[in-house]
Design an enzyme around this catalytic site. Sequence first.
Site, PDB file in Angstrom:
ATOM      1  N   GLU A 360       0.811  -1.140   0.018  1.00 32.51           N
ATOM      2  CA  GLU A 360       0.059  -0.087  -0.008  1.00 32.51           C
ATOM      3  C   GLU A 360       0.828   1.353  -0.089  1.00 32.51           C
ATOM      4  O   GLU A 360       2.081   1.392   0.567  1.00 32.51           O
ATOM      5  CB  GLU A 360      -0.902   0.031   1.254  1.00 32.51           C
ATOM      6  N   ARG A 362       0.936   4.817   1.473  1.00 32.81           N
ATOM      7  CA  ARG A 362       0.274   5.393   2.591  1.00 32.81           C
ATOM      8  C   ARG A 362       0.066   6.897   2.640  1.00 32.81           C
ATOM      9  O   ARG A 362      -0.418   7.630   3.550  1.00 32.81           O
ATOM     10  CB  ARG A 362       0.894   5.022   3.977  1.00 32.81           C
TER      11      ARG A 362
END
Length: 476
Positions: A360, A362
């Site tokens: 991911e 962030r």
Amino acid sequence: MFKEFKELVEFVKKENVKIIDFKVITLPGRWNHLSIPVERLSESLFADGIGFDGSSYGYSSIENSDMCFIPDMSTAFIDPYCKVKTLSMVADIHTIGDRSGRFSGDPRFVSEKAEDYMRKLGIADEFIIGPEFEFYIFDNISFETKNNHQEVTINSKQAPWSRNDKEENYGYKVPFQKGYHIGLPYDVNNDLRSEMSIKLQEMGIPVKYHHHEVGAAGQLEIEVELGEMKKMADATMMAKYVIKNEAIANGKTATFMPKPLFGEAGSGMHVHMLLRKNGQNLFYDKNGYSQLSKDAMYFIGGILKHAKALLAFTNPSTNSYKRLVPGFEAPVSICFATGNRSSVIRVPGYVKDPQKRRFEFRSSDATANPYLAYSALLMAGLDGIVNKIDPVDAGYGPMDINVFKLSEEERNKIEALPTSLDEALNELKKDYEFLTRDGVFDEHFINNWIKYKYEKELLKVFPVPSPVEYEMYYDL
């Protein structure tokens, strides 16, 4: 929802629809809309479109502003927030006259071009993403900016500052910065969050889960399941639409501002991502670092190499950089790691399914235009694969430690993200060629984005003194 005009007409008659509504994305990332009586619905509308002023959307100058939008009937949905039965659909932006055709700067078209470029390279068939939506729910907000008066007042009944309220105070206040997964009766917005999630599911957006977030004053999160990039950009716009309108329907207000409250946790929009080809996850390798493949590592390398410029699209508000400060969970260090929330790219340690192995980004937040932000991330990652940018060789990690606990000397060895929108835009000026491959973003569009952000946002915010400046400097 519909593939043919005939299906659309049959549905409209069967459901007794009265209004047809069209939603068009603006440059900064809001939905504008225009509605027509159902009697004006015609097949020619899907060929000729409806004219509008592109300069009001941020796309063109006043002297060259005539554009049209053509609805995409596959995106149609019954709008649950209109009293008159309304069928709404998202529209694509087109130019007219001698240059008629798809407008190269339409964010939806940018996302299509990015996906087409990925397929042309032969790298993958699908860019699969999953955003996490963090936001605050307040009971009331008021704000004013005058020459002689600047004020913001926020009311949150569950916040610790409301302990002394004399009315409707039952004593259960969320402790400061202790809201993560907090239960009832503290979690006063639990039912509202459930209603939002059910509404999203009804709209065809599967919800993974929802919960209270860290921020005591009503910070919440709804995370949705993974999906194809352009569809998830549409879903992001729908999620924000549902969350805001559902809050108002329940007498509250929702905000996706990255940092609406001083001292409280900021709201991000973490973006999980992976590539698929022939239905297989290209990011999985059981023998790789954290079970990530070489392509996954190169993709990470591309994103981290271009991270500073990416923020001009993934964190495009002045408020974004009030969230990106050291000491909170928002990452400011350009590195990657497994299970480490202080790094720009985090590999979730809890994902065990090989077909969902991913990482991911962030740093991003929901002030982004999702079509542009997701496309920019894809283009950066593809640049990493094409040029075999190894993040380990480039010194980006892995940093499987809390970066904030490193000594200042060690921490200074790690490159940092921009600290302001001004800085991010300057980075974009220096590093944008990876975005222009195959005409995905064109240079004119990038220059227009930078100009818009400077003139409409930076120059509006910069001259306004803040109360904290009076506190620090008034008596000097």
